[in-house]
Write a protein that holds these residues in place. Structure first.
Motif, short mmCIF file in Angstrom:
data_model
loop_
_atom_site.label_atom_id
_atom_site.label_comp_id
_atom_site.label_asym_id
_atom_site.label_seq_id
_atom_site.Cartn_x
_atom_site.Cartn_y
_atom_site.Cartn_z
N SER A 7 0.82 -1.20 0.00
CA SER A 7 0.00 0.00 0.00
C SER A 7 0.86 1.26 0.00
O SER A 7 0.40 2.34 0.30
CB SER A 7 -0.92 0.00 1.24
OG SER A 7 -0.14 -0.07 2.41
N ASP A 134 2.57 5.33 6.47
CA ASP A 134 1.14 5.52 6.73
C ASP A 134 0.72 4.59 7.86
O ASP A 134 0.10 3.54 7.63
CB ASP A 134 0.33 5.23 5.46
CG ASP A 134 -1.18 5.36 5.69
OD1 ASP A 134 -1.57 6.02 6.68
OD2 ASP A 134 -1.95 4.80 4.88
N ALA A 136 -1.60 4.63 9.86
CA ALA A 136 -3.03 4.46 10.05
C ALA A 136 -3.63 3.45 9.09
O ALA A 136 -4.75 2.96 9.31
CB ALA A 136 -3.75 5.80 9.89
N GLY A 137 -2.89 3.09 8.02
CA GLY A 137 -3.51 2.21 7.03
C GLY A 137 -2.62 1.23 6.32
O GLY A 137 -3.10 0.39 5.57
N SER A 138 -1.30 1.28 6.54
CA SER A 138 -0.39 0.42 5.80
C SER A 138 0.18 -0.69 6.68
O SER A 138 0.43 -0.49 7.87
CB SER A 138 0.76 1.24 5.21
OG SER A 138 1.69 0.40 4.57
N ARG A 139 0.41 -1.84 6.08
CA ARG A 139 1.06 -2.96 6.75
C ARG A 139 2.49 -3.16 6.23
O ARG A 139 3.07 -4.21 6.42
CB ARG A 139 0.23 -4.24 6.55
CG ARG A 139 -1.14 -4.19 7.23
CD ARG A 139 -1.97 -5.43 6.91
NE ARG A 139 -3.26 -5.38 7.59
CZ ARG A 139 -4.32 -4.69 7.14
NH1 ARG A 139 -4.23 -3.99 6.01
NH2 ARG A 139 -5.45 -4.69 7.82
N ASN A 161 -2.57 2.11 15.40
CA ASN A 161 -1.71 3.28 15.27
C ASN A 161 -1.57 3.96 16.63
O ASN A 161 -2.43 4.74 17.03
CB ASN A 161 -2.28 4.26 14.23
CG ASN A 161 -1.42 5.50 14.09
OD1 ASN A 161 -0.28 5.54 14.55
ND2 ASN A 161 -1.97 6.52 13.48
#
Length: 278
Positions: A7, A134, A136-139, A161
């Motif tokens: 991502s 990121d 808040a949204g990436s692995r 997060n």
């Protein structure tokens, strides 16, 4: 040109472009937690004691402890040690001591000990000196010391997060970018006080909070005359007597505050009543 990795969208020439050329290391866990400060460590501690979850813990610092790593050496906790830390291990040395204020060294040693317990559980993988663009949204996250090392966590992992309340302490904030400083004036964060190589005719403290008070007390403790200390206070501070910060004291404080709010005829009168109650 651009390259899509997980991502994370990368552009050639970016620092991570080299990393993107290398296949990411695949990891698996139930949770990926970004941030090994107070919030992240407390979350992991609860998950280990109340679930069977496996956790990947990522932090950009080289040790756990969050903003305490960058804090000035003479700082102490702003609240009783018994109110701080993780559930599984007390920070205070003596149970019930509500006047004990842990030092920076105490807190960092405490979190290092907690981390050792995490790793011994074999359910936590710890990745210091790593960051995610990121959280808040990436692995996907990468190493800060080797730009060819990238990690990708399985899609099933829940993202936590624990960095969104990240504190920025004075040592990380450049004062010269916030206001003008005259020539020949040396400006340092509180971290610089213990490392001074010369004395000065006067010391000007900017700020009205706990950090400013700590800096003034440090100067006084080191025999600087009060007449040589100047304090710029943007506003008055609202302080609470520390002796009242106990389980019973907090209940009484809340009760007195609500009773004052019930009977006060104006905001000014309310604050005057609060001052009377400490």
């Amino acid at each position: 040109s651009h390259l899509q990795l997980g991502s994370v969208r990368l552009k050639r020439g970016d620092p991570l472009s080299i990393a993107a050329m290398t296949a990411p290391v695949q990891l698996d866990a139930d949770y990926i937690v970004y941030g090994a400060g107070a919030m992240g460590m407390a979350f992991v501690d609860v998950m280990l004691s109340e679930s069977n979850a496996t956790i990947i813990l990522v932090d950009k610092q080289g040790q756990p402890g969050g903003h305490w790593i960058n804090a000035y050496s003479f700082v102490r906790l702003h609240q009783p040690s018994s109110f701080y830390g993780v559930n599984s291990k007390a920070l205070e040395r003596n149970r019930g001591d509500y006047l004990s204020l842990a030092s920076r060294s105490d807190i960092l040693a405490y979190y290092e000990d907690i981390m050792r317990g995490f790793l011994k559980s074999n359910r936590v993988q710890y990745f210091p000196m790593c960051t995610c663009d990121d959280p808040a949204g990436s692995r996907v996250f990468h190493s800060l010391v080797d730009n060819q090392v990238v990690y990708q966590v399985a899609d099933r992992a829940k993202i936590v997060n624990a960095t969104y309340l990240t504190a920025v302490v004075p040592s990380q904030s450049c004062a010269r970018e916030r206001y003008e400083v005259a020539d020949r004036i040396e400006i340092v964060p509180p971290n610089g006080l213990p490392h001074m190589q010369q004395c000065y005719d006067s010391y000007v403290i900017v700020g009205a909070g706990k950090t400013a008070m700590d800096a003034i007390l440090w100067l006084l403790d080191h025999s600087v005359q009060p007449s040589r200390i100047f304090w710029i206070m943007p506003r008055d501070s609202w302080l609470v007597m520390r002796e009242g910060i106990t389980p019973n004291g907090l209940v009484n404080l809340a009760h007195e505050g609500l009773m004052a709010a019930k009977t006060a005829g104006s905001v000014e009168e309310l604050f005057l009543e609060w001052e009377k109650s400490g």
